[in-house]
Design an enzyme around this catalytic site. Structure first.
Site, mmCIF file in Angstrom:
data_model
loop_
_atom_site.group_PDB
_atom_site.id
_atom_site.type_symbol
_atom_site.label_atom_id
_atom_site.label_comp_id
_atom_site.label_asym_id
_atom_site.label_seq_id
_atom_site.Cartn_x
_atom_site.Cartn_y
_atom_site.Cartn_z
ATOM 1 N N CYS A 1 46.748 39.291 40.131
ATOM 2 C CA CYS A 1 47.709 40.360 40.365
ATOM 3 C C CYS A 1 48.917 39.929 41.185
ATOM 4 O O CYS A 1 50.029 40.418 40.967
ATOM 5 C CB CYS A 1 47.018 41.552 41.031
ATOM 6 S SG CYS A 1 46.299 41.214 42.663
ATOM 7 N N CYS B 1 38.258 39.167 46.313
ATOM 8 C CA CYS B 1 38.543 40.585 46.120
ATOM 9 C C CYS B 1 37.261 41.363 45.837
ATOM 10 O O CYS B 1 37.047 42.454 46.375
ATOM 11 C CB CYS B 1 39.541 40.753 44.972
ATOM 12 S SG CYS B 1 40.122 42.443 44.731
#
EC number: 2.8.1.13
Length: 376
Positions: free
Chosen positions: A215, A117
């Protein structure tokens, strides 16, 4: 805090606002210092997307980048009085983070989605978005330090003052361009002082707990997520069942799939033994999972590919480093040398436990990040 050498006069900074105390404190600090700020939050994953699938919880509390985090980030921006934008990058996140994570795990490796990410979104797309709105730099709440070294003509990434919060392990993929346009204002601070600063600024997130979960993976249960995601995609879980073998090659049991294992794992092997057994190796081609004793987990060398060099332009000869093989691993002395086909090989002075394919290996000299790559 270091400004970008190629554009020191630009006073506009985009703050990557996650909704947590660290990035919120960064926004308050820079605003107090007189910078023109724009708050940006990346919308990466629909937290309710897989909620109807077996094993997936409804609650998203404690997870990074949740809907509550977006709300908190927007509220902090309003408190400070800066423009705020939510940037939708869900498609890119799925393509560059989620799908590679699924593929790696199904292949018997243990990937690090937060590093992917950072490499593909938080320091790539976020910087592009910032520049599109007139900000030449981004500031984040990561605990790290960077500066430009004119003698080497390179931007250097270093461990922060607060070693307990060191996040350089997740930042090894940053390019020279990204480092030149990034500020880490918390690099010289301790976490308690950051919370105190947020409290003094009147931010509602001053006492907010740190996010603990990835997440898109509730409860850290990778198997539940894999099944739910593949089901949503209309795909069946691939059959990777096979044999459990000892270090001598003796078949001592069977398993239902290599995705259920990671190197160093002890629980869930389905074996009885007078002594504890651990996963040693996972062979995706044969579907064999090798198990052995804790002592068998020790190894002195690793090989890494997809390398990114920071303090040096490339690795051309053996150098002494301290190598870190997982986030909570204390860097250990090793000799790093070039390997075949663009790889690097680290030989530790002392054997290390559970060197795991798919994890990152980061190489330091003192506090400086020399570079890093992915263990193969």
């Amino acid at each position: 805090m270091t400004q970008a050498a190629d554009n020191p006069g630009n006073n506009t900074i985009a703050v990557a606002m996650s909704g947590g105390v660290d990035s919120s404190a960064v926004a308050a600090l820079l605003h107090a210092q007189g910078y023109e700020l724009v708050g940006l939050t990346l919308q990466l994953w629909n937290q309710r997307r897989l909620a109807g699938h077996e094993g997936m919880p409804e609650s998203v509390q404690g997870r990074c980048c949740s809907i509550d985090d977006v709300y908190d980030a927007r509220r902090v921006a309003e408190q400070i009085g800066i423009p705020y934008y939510l940037v939708n990058q869900q498609d890119r996140f799925e393509a560059d983070v989620v799908k590679p994570f699924v593929s790696e795990y199904l292949a018997g490796r243990t990937p690090i989605p937060c590093t992917l990410c950072n490499n593909h979104l938080k320091f790539d797309q976020l910087l592009l978005t910032a520049q599109q709105i007139g900000a030449d730099r981004i500031a984040t709440g990561h605990y790290a330090r960077n500066h430009y070294d004119p003698a080497r003509g390179r931007w250097i990434l270093s461990r922060p003052e607060d070693k307990a919060k060191d996040q350089t392990y997740f930042l090894f993929g940053l390019t020279q361009h990204q480092l030149a346009h990034t500020l880490f204002p918390l690099g010289e601070m301790q976490k308690p002082a950051v919370r105190q600063m947020a409290s003094e600024a009147g931010l509602n997130v001053a006492t907010k707990a740190d996010s603990q979960e990835i997440c898109f993976i509730p409860g850290g249960d990778y198997q539940v997520f894999l099944k739910a995601y593949l089901d949503e995609q209309g795909e069946a879980m691939p059959d990777s069942s096979g044999e459990l073998v000892s270090t001598t090659g003796e078949v001592i049991g069977r398993h239902t799939g290599i995705h259920n294992f990671t190197v160093g794992q002890r629980k869930g092997l389905g074996l009885t033994s007078p002594n504890p057994l651990y996963v040693m190796n996972i062979h995706p081609d044969s579907h064999q999972v090798m198990v052995g004793s804790d002592a068998d987990l020790l190894s002195r060398d690793l090989r890494a590919d997809r390398l990114n060099w920071i303090s040096i332009p490339e690795l051309t000869e053996p150098i002494r480093v301290q190598a870190k093989i997982r986030h909570r691993h204390e860097p250990q002395p090793a000799t790093l040398r070039p390997g075949p086909d663009g790889t690097a090989i680290a030989l530790f002075d002392e054997p290390q436990r559970a060197i795991t394919p798919g994890q990152a290996a980061i190489f330091y000299q003192g506090d400086e990040v020399v570079g890093g790559g992915w263990i193969i």
